[in-house]
Structures are given as structure tokens and as C-alpha cells.
Write an enzyme that holds these catalytic residues in place. Structure first.
Site, PDB file in Angstrom:
ATOM      1  N   ASP A   1      38.890  72.627   1.801  1.00 10.07           N
ATOM      2  CA  ASP A   1      37.828  72.783   2.793  1.00 10.07           C
ATOM      3  C   ASP A   1      38.329  73.363   4.107  1.00 10.07           C
ATOM      4  OD1 ASP A   1      39.310  70.480   3.318  1.00 10.07           O
ATOM      5  OD2 ASP A   1      37.671  69.102   2.891  1.00 10.07           O
TER       6      ASP A   1
ATOM      7  N   GLU B   1      29.862  64.805   1.054  1.00  3.13           N
ATOM      8  CA  GLU B   1      29.377  63.550   1.600  1.00  3.13           C
ATOM      9  C   GLU B   1      28.460  62.845   0.590  1.00  3.13           C
ATOM     10  OE1 GLU B   1      30.809  62.548   4.107  1.00  3.13           O
ATOM     11  OE2 GLU B   1      30.923  63.962   5.766  1.00  3.13           O
TER      12      GLU B   1
ATOM     13  N   HIS C   1      33.761  60.115   0.470  1.00  2.00           N
ATOM     14  CA  HIS C   1      33.746  61.570   0.298  1.00  2.00           C
ATOM     15  C   HIS C   1      35.083  62.075  -0.249  1.00  2.00           C
ATOM     16  CE1 HIS C   1      35.032  62.239   4.766  1.00  2.00           C
ATOM     17  NE2 HIS C   1      36.073  62.528   4.016  1.00  2.00           N
TER      18      HIS C   1
ATOM     19  N   ASN D   1      33.615  56.658   3.425  1.00  4.16           N
ATOM     20  CA  ASN D   1      32.301  56.644   2.766  1.00  4.16           C
ATOM     21  C   ASN D   1      32.381  57.199   1.340  1.00  4.16           C
ATOM     22  OD1 ASN D   1      32.673  59.360   3.173  1.00  4.16           O
ATOM     23  ND2 ASN D   1      30.862  59.685   4.432  1.00  4.16           N
TER      24      ASN D   1
HETATM   25  C1  F6R Z   1      40.526  67.029   3.751  1.00  2.84           C
HETATM   26  C2  F6R Z   1      39.582  66.362   2.869  1.00  2.84           C
HETATM   27  C3  F6R Z   1      39.003  65.023   3.190  1.00  2.84           C
HETATM   28  C4  F6R Z   1      40.067  63.987   3.505  1.00  2.84           C
HETATM   29  C5  F6R Z   1      39.422  62.650   3.862  1.00  2.84           C
HETATM   30  C6  F6R Z   1      40.445  61.615   4.264  1.00  2.84           C
HETATM   31  O1  F6R Z   1      40.907  68.274   3.211  1.00  2.84           O
HETATM   32  O2  F6R Z   1      39.237  66.935   1.895  1.00  2.84           O
HETATM   33  O3  F6R Z   1      38.241  64.582   2.086  1.00  2.84           O
HETATM   34  O4  F6R Z   1      40.926  63.838   2.407  1.00  2.84           O
HETATM   35  O5  F6R Z   1      38.534  62.845   4.918  1.00  2.84           O
HETATM   36  O6  F6R Z   1      41.020  62.007   5.474  1.00  2.84           O
HETATM   37  P1  F6R Z   1      42.343  61.294   6.024  1.00  2.84           P
HETATM   38  O7  F6R Z   1      43.426  61.616   5.065  1.00  2.84           O
HETATM   39  O8  F6R Z   1      42.579  61.942   7.364  1.00  2.84           O
HETATM   40  O9  F6R Z   1      42.031  59.851   6.091  1.00  2.84           O
END
Ligand code: F6R
Length: 244
Positions: free
Chosen positions: A67, A143, A138, A136
Site C-alpha cells: 500500500d 478496513e 485490517h 481493527n
Molecule cells: C502497512 C500495512 C498495515 C500495517 C498495520 C499494522 O503496509 O499494510 O496493514 O501492517 O497497520 O501497522 P503497525 O505494524 O505499524 O502496527
């Protein structure tokens, strides 16, 4: 899904780096799917250290990131382009032309999404996808409520995601409201998936993933439909989880 328990963040990073390196070493050409955020930072550090010790090469590696924020240019310190260059790409022998990240400032973002999925497909698909998880549930920036049929698409970020990611920005107001993300289906098309989970703040999400139902309200639950998923979780992440 196979659960591998590790002690802490350091051990999770080491374990995942080793799993990635094993795959990289045993192939002549490999497509990796990569994540950003806090979770994989330590793993990238281990990969860089291994490269510096000359125990691994990335010459035959192609990468596709999950992403990118909409509106952030690649040289913006908060963009995922910048993160990847700083955390991994600038420090190893990967060919820059083999690193792909959605373009968050593309003039036609919808076309960018279509082309991104096409690119992954014509490159032979992702062999190994690395994932983190949001509180959550994701994965990528998919989401709750995202269709399991989704390809790469533009998303409006949840308020909880914006708040969680605000720690990387100067002000909450600076966190982009939209992102381009590989979809659930794009992720599930990977041949193998490693989900990394570390820290107490992820323990409820991990509990729900392991013991809850498969539902679009909890995007990570889609991983239960994939035959080849490893979850590498540390003790704090497992603190709310009942596992036998
Ligand atoms: C980032 C991504 C997100 C993160 C998630 C956890 O490329 O795809 O799904 O893996 O938001 O973020 P952290 O690792 O910062 O807790």
C-alpha cells in the site's frame, strides 16, 4: 493457519527474516509482497545485516508493496516509498527497477490500481507475502467491511487507523485520509503468507483472528481461507489468546 510462538519483537523479526531468506536462497527468481509500519521494521533490519555479512543477495528479488498513502510523493518522509528505501532498498543489492509500490500521486488512481494488479499477475504472482495487522483487523489498508473479492483499490482510512498511524506524523491533521491498497483477493492470491503480530495492543485482534469467525467485518479473518499462512506472534500479542 499455523501459529509460531516467539518470545518478543526481536525474536519475531529474526524468525521472519530467516523464513524470508530461506525462500530467497532456494529460488532463482522470487516475488515478495512487503508491508510497512512498525511491525516489519526489525525484520528489514535483520535482512540488511545479513546482506552486510554477505549471507544473502537480493539481485533476483522483485518486491510489491501492499500500500501507499494517497497524496504523498515518493520523496515524502511519511510515504511508504521513503520508508522502504530507508528501511531496506537503499541498503541491499536489490535492483530499484524490481521494486514496486503503488503510486499514491498517480493522476488516475483507479487506473493505477488496475495496473498494479496486472503487474503482479504478469510477473507471476507473489510467492511470499509479509503482513502486519491493524487493531481493527485490517491487512494492507483493507478496513473492516472490505469485500474479500477486492483487488487493488482506493480506500478511505478508518479513524482508528488514522489515529494509530498519527505517531509517524508531526500532526494528526497531516495523516492522509486515503490510501491505495492491494485488496483482500490480491493478498490471498499469494502462494504463501506470513502474518507478523507483536505487542499487547494487537492481542485482541490476534484473539479474534484465531478464535473468531470468518467475516468481512474483520478483514484478517480472510486468511483462514488461504491454505498456506504462518502467524508469527510474540508473547505480548498472545497475552489475550487461549491456545492449546
Ligand atoms: C502497512 C500495512 C498495515 C500495517 C498495520 C499494522 O503496509 O499494510 O496493514 O501492517 O497497520 O501497522 P503497525 O505494524 O505499524 O502496527
Amino acid at each position: 493457519m499455523r501459529l509460531i510462538k516467539v518470545k518478543n519483537y526481536e525474536d519475531m523479526s529474526q524468525k521472519v527474516a530467516e523464513m524470508m531468506m530461506e525462500k530467497i536462497r532456494e529460488s532463482n527468481k522470487i516475488n515478495l509482497g512487503l508491508a510497512t509500519g512498525g511491525t516489519p521494521k526489525g525484520t528489514y533490519k535483520k535482512l540488511v545485516e545479513a546482506y552486510e555479512k554477505k549471507t544473502i543477495s537480493f539481485q533476483h528479488v522483485t518486491t510489491f508493496n501492499l500500500d501507499e498513502y494517497v497524496g504523498l510523493a515518493p520523496n515524502d518522509p511519511n510515504s511508504y516509498h521513503y520508508y522502504m528505501n530507508e528501511s531496506l532498498f537503499d541498503h541491499v543489492d536489490i535492483q530499484t527497477s524490481n521494486t514496486y509500490i503503488p503510486n499514491g500521486i498517480a493522476e488516475d488512481l483507479k487506473e493505477e490500481c488496475v495496473q498494479y494488479d496486472h503487474l503482479i499477475k504478469i510477473s507471476g504472482g507473489i510467492d511470499l507475502q509479509i503482513l502486519g495487522i491493524g487493531q481493527n483487523g485490517h491487512i494492507g489498508f483493507n478496513e473492516p467491511g472490505t469485500s474479500f473479492e477486492s483487488g487493488t483499490h482506493i480506500v478511505k482510512l478508518d479513524e482508528s487507523t488514522i489515529n494509530a498511524n498519527a505517531r509517524y506524523f508531526n500532526r494528526l491533521h497531516d495523516v492522509p485520509t486515503h490510501a491505495v491498497t492491494m485488496g483482500i483477493q490480491s493478498i490471498l492470491q499469494s502462494k504463501e503468507i506470513i502474518l507478523m503480530v507483536s505487542g499487547e495492543e494487537k492481542s485482541n485482534a490476534l484473539q479474534r483472528l484465531l478464535n473468531g469467525e470468518v467475516t468481512e467485518d474483520f478483514p484478517a479473518s480472510a486468511l483462514k481461507n488461504h491454505p498456506n499462512v504462518y502467524i508469527i506472534a510474540d508473547e505480548k500479542a498472545l497475552s489475550s489468546v487461549f491456545v492449546s
